[in-house]
Design a protein around this motif. Structure first.
Motif, PDB file in Angstrom:
ATOM      1  N   PRO A   1       0.699  -1.274  -0.001  1.00 12.43           N
ATOM      2  CA  PRO A   1       0.011   0.315  -0.180  1.00 12.43           C
ATOM      3  C   PRO A   1       0.973   1.172  -0.009  1.00 12.43           C
ATOM      4  O   PRO A   1       1.909   0.869   0.321  1.00 12.43           O
ATOM      5  N   TYR A   2       0.014   2.352  -0.335  1.00 13.15           N
ATOM      6  CA  TYR A   2       0.530   3.628   0.091  1.00 13.15           C
ATOM      7  C   TYR A   2       1.986   4.123  -1.095  1.00 13.15           C
ATOM      8  O   TYR A   2       2.619   4.734  -0.376  1.00 13.15           O
ATOM      9  N   GLY A   3       2.024   3.283  -2.062  1.00 18.01           N
ATOM     10  CA  GLY A   3       2.313   3.326  -3.104  1.00 18.01           C
ATOM     11  C   GLY A   3       4.362   3.024  -2.758  1.00 18.01           C
ATOM     12  O   GLY A   3       4.980   3.523  -3.768  1.00 18.01           O
ATOM     13  N   LEU A   4       3.970   2.070  -1.792  1.00 13.27           N
ATOM     14  CA  LEU A   4       5.055   1.531  -1.652  1.00 13.27           C
ATOM     15  C   LEU A   4       5.997   0.143  -2.519  1.00 13.27           C
ATOM     16  O   LEU A   4       6.529  -0.769  -2.067  1.00 13.27           O
ATOM     17  N   GLU A   5       5.693   0.133  -3.505  1.00 11.34           N
ATOM     18  CA  GLU A   5       5.792  -0.968  -4.637  1.00 11.34           C
ATOM     19  C   GLU A   5       6.863  -1.115  -4.671  1.00 11.34           C
ATOM     20  O   GLU A   5       7.335  -3.025  -4.856  1.00 11.34           O
ATOM     21  N   LEU A   6       8.196  -0.551  -4.694  1.00 11.53           N
ATOM     22  CA  LEU A   6       9.311  -0.533  -5.446  1.00 11.53           C
ATOM     23  C   LEU A   6      10.424  -0.238  -4.288  1.00 11.53           C
ATOM     24  O   LEU A   6       9.898   0.395  -3.046  1.00 11.53           O
ATOM     25  N   TYR A   7      10.890  -1.558  -3.764  1.00 12.76           N
ATOM     26  CA  TYR A   7      12.386  -1.859  -2.551  1.00 12.76           C
ATOM     27  C   TYR A   7      13.335  -1.633  -3.276  1.00 12.76           C
ATOM     28  O   TYR A   7      13.537  -2.450  -4.396  1.00 12.76           O
ATOM     29  N   LYS A   8      14.195  -1.193  -2.942  1.00 14.27           N
ATOM     30  CA  LYS A   8      15.226  -1.078  -3.955  1.00 14.27           C
ATOM     31  C   LYS A   8      16.768  -0.908  -1.476  1.00 14.27           C
ATOM     32  O   LYS A   8      16.449  -0.390  -1.331  1.00 14.27           O
ATOM     33  N   GLY A   9      18.076  -1.123  -1.449  1.00 11.62           N
ATOM     34  CA  GLY A   9      18.455  -1.329  -0.721  1.00 11.62           C
ATOM     35  C   GLY A   9      20.021  -1.833  -1.303  1.00 11.62           C
ATOM     36  O   GLY A   9      20.640  -2.178  -2.142  1.00 11.62           O
ATOM     37  N   LEU A  10      21.410  -0.946  -0.436  1.00 11.88           N
ATOM     38  CA  LEU A  10      22.782  -0.977  -0.817  1.00 11.88           C
ATOM     39  C   LEU A  10      23.438  -1.963   0.848  1.00 11.88           C
ATOM     40  O   LEU A  10      22.472  -0.813   2.134  1.00 11.88           O
ATOM     41  N   THR A  11      24.114  -2.782   0.396  1.00  5.34           N
ATOM     42  CA  THR A  11      24.753  -3.324   2.397  1.00  5.34           C
ATOM     43  C   THR A  11      25.294  -3.978   2.012  1.00  5.34           C
ATOM     44  O   THR A  11      25.957  -4.425   0.677  1.00  5.34           O
ATOM     45  N   TYR A  12      26.379  -5.110   2.999  1.00 10.45           N
ATOM     46  CA  TYR A  12      27.241  -5.169   2.201  1.00 10.45           C
ATOM     47  C   TYR A  12      27.265  -6.518   4.051  1.00 10.45           C
ATOM     48  O   TYR A  12      26.608  -6.715   4.346  1.00 10.45           O
ATOM     49  N   SER A  13      27.876  -7.780   2.810  1.00 11.23           N
ATOM     50  CA  SER A  13      27.785  -9.349   3.849  1.00 11.23           C
ATOM     51  C   SER A  13      29.431  -9.507   3.859  1.00 11.23           C
ATOM     52  O   SER A  13      30.036  -8.878   3.754  1.00 11.23           O
ATOM     53  N   VAL A  14      29.679 -10.190   4.747  1.00 11.40           N
ATOM     54  CA  VAL A  14      30.847 -10.988   5.160  1.00 11.40           C
ATOM     55  C   VAL A  14      30.320 -12.503   5.330  1.00 11.40           C
ATOM     56  O   VAL A  14      28.949 -12.920   5.859  1.00 11.40           O
ATOM     57  N   LEU A  15      30.897 -13.653   4.473  1.00 13.33           N
ATOM     58  CA  LEU A  15      30.457 -14.767   4.496  1.00 13.33           C
ATOM     59  C   LEU A  15      31.483 -15.534   5.312  1.00 13.33           C
ATOM     60  O   LEU A  15      32.134 -15.779   4.933  1.00 13.33           O
ATOM     61  N   ASP A  16      30.553 -16.668   6.377  1.00 15.40           N
ATOM     62  CA  ASP A  16      31.491 -17.910   6.572  1.00 15.40           C
ATOM     63  C   ASP A  16      32.034 -18.959   6.133  1.00 15.40           C
ATOM     64  O   ASP A  16      31.217 -19.222   5.423  1.00 15.40           O
ATOM     65  N   SER A  17      32.880 -19.667   6.552  1.00 14.21           N
ATOM     66  CA  SER A  17      32.530 -20.804   6.312  1.00 14.21           C
ATOM     67  C   SER A  17      31.188 -22.018   6.441  1.00 14.21           C
ATOM     68  O   SER A  17      31.407 -23.238   5.436  1.00 14.21           O
ATOM     69  N   LYS A  18      30.609 -21.840   6.916  1.00 15.32           N
ATOM     70  CA  LYS A  18      29.423 -21.820   7.024  1.00 15.32           C
ATOM     71  C   LYS A  18      28.153 -21.767   5.694  1.00 15.32           C
ATOM     72  O   LYS A  18      26.895 -22.488   6.058  1.00 15.32           O
ATOM     73  N   GLY A  19      28.868 -20.322   5.424  1.00 14.12           N
ATOM     74  CA  GLY A  19      27.275 -20.116   4.645  1.00 14.12           C
ATOM     75  C   GLY A  19      26.273 -19.277   4.879  1.00 14.12           C
ATOM     76  O   GLY A  19      25.694 -19.053   4.324  1.00 14.12           O
ATOM     77  N   ASN A  20      26.794 -18.507   6.552  1.00 14.30           N
ATOM     78  CA  ASN A  20      26.452 -17.907   6.615  1.00 14.30           C
ATOM     79  C   ASN A  20      26.715 -16.805   6.904  1.00 14.30           C
ATOM     80  O   ASN A  20      27.833 -16.045   6.390  1.00 14.30           O
ATOM     81  N   LEU A  21      25.632 -15.433   6.164  1.00 16.88           N
ATOM     82  CA  LEU A  21      26.166 -13.669   5.377  1.00 16.88           C
ATOM     83  C   LEU A  21      25.284 -13.459   6.631  1.00 16.88           C
ATOM     84  O   LEU A  21      24.369 -13.313   7.433  1.00 16.88           O
ATOM     85  N   THR A  22      26.219 -12.067   6.710  1.00 15.66           N
ATOM     86  CA  THR A  22      26.222 -11.277   7.996  1.00 15.66           C
ATOM     87  C   THR A  22      25.969 -10.584   7.208  1.00 15.66           C
ATOM     88  O   THR A  22      27.318  -9.834   6.818  1.00 15.66           O
ATOM     89  N   PHE A  23      24.974  -9.093   7.443  1.00 19.38           N
ATOM     90  CA  PHE A  23      25.193  -7.841   6.888  1.00 19.38           C
ATOM     91  C   PHE A  23      24.890  -6.884   7.732  1.00 19.38           C
ATOM     92  O   PHE A  23      24.268  -6.783   8.415  1.00 19.38           O
ATOM     93  N   ASN A  24      25.474  -5.439   7.060  1.00 19.21           N
ATOM     94  CA  ASN A  24      25.474  -4.181   8.004  1.00 19.21           C
ATOM     95  C   ASN A  24      25.965  -3.178   6.664  1.00 19.21           C
ATOM     96  O   ASN A  24      26.558  -3.711   5.913  1.00 19.21           O
TER      97      ASN A  24
END
Length: 214
Positions: free
Chosen positions: A65-88
């Motif tokens: 609703p409210y004209g919020l049909e589009l979402y976009k974002g920029l962030t950064y991630s680090v991947l560990d050896s188990k395939g877990n991603l942490t974003f900041n």
């Protein structure tokens, strides 16, 4: 007689003062906008230094609703050896310099929401799927969302496409309540002063009539 007259004229004065105080308490109003929408997402994860990547995401919704049909974002991630991603949203949190701060934006028209996120995801490289979840912290906006604040929940399920840039295609669920504080015109003391002045004049005239007839 004089005491009774005082009661007659002081009562409207008390009501006037109470009215002014009540209006002052209502000087800030708050509007709540509920949100519960699905977004078809595309996430591009581009390595920039070791296991650290720049992440750009776009989502499109058919029911937002409210004209919020589009979402976009920029962030950064680090991947560990188990395939877990942490974003900041801040690349310096991962020791990376020279990159812009991340952001989140809902809407591309008159109404917009701005904020940051706190998220994590787990990638299964055996079946090439990923599941993520986290919080979106809304810190402002435009249009009806000026001065907006919110903590939105989101969860996401993706299909993983490997390559020099890893692409995730999936569906994200976003939900929560958006709060918008709006200041309303505060009452001035002009009305109260005029009211008290009229009450005082009327009281003096009444006392003068009483003295003239005594």
């Amino acid at each position: 007689m004089i005491f009774n007259s005082l009661k007659v004229w002081l009562f409207p004065l008390a009501l006037t003062l109470v009215g002014v105080c009540s209006n002052a308490a209502r000087a800030t109003a708050q509007t709540i906008y509920p949100l519960s929408s699905d977004y078809r997402t595309t996430v591009n994860i581009t390595p920039i230094a070791g296991d650290i990547s720049q992440v750009f995401e776009v989502g499109v919704s058919d029911d937002a609703p409210y004209g919020l049909e589009l979402y976009k974002g920029l962030t950064y991630s680090v991947l560990d050896s188990k395939g877990n991603l942490t974003f900041n949203n801040n690349p310096e949190a991962f020791g990376v310099q020279g990159y812009p701060l991340g952001y989140i934006q809902f809407g591309d028209g008159t109404n917009k929401l701005f904020g940051t996120s706190d998220a994590s995801a787990a990638v299964n490289f055996d079946n090439l799927t990923a599941k993520g979840s986290g919080l979106v912290y809304i810190t402002g906006g435009e249009g009806i969302f000026k001065n907006a604040t919110a903590t939105l929940l989101f969860s996401e399920d993706d299909i993983v496409n490997l390559g020099s840039t890893i692409t995730l295609n999936g569906l994200a669920k976003v939900s929560g309540s958006i709060k918008v504080s709006q200041k309303v015109p505060e009452p001035t003391t002009t009305t109260a002063v005029i009211g008290m002045g009229l009450i005082g004049v009327a009281f003096l005239r009444r006392r003068s009539r009483l003295q003239s007839t005594s």
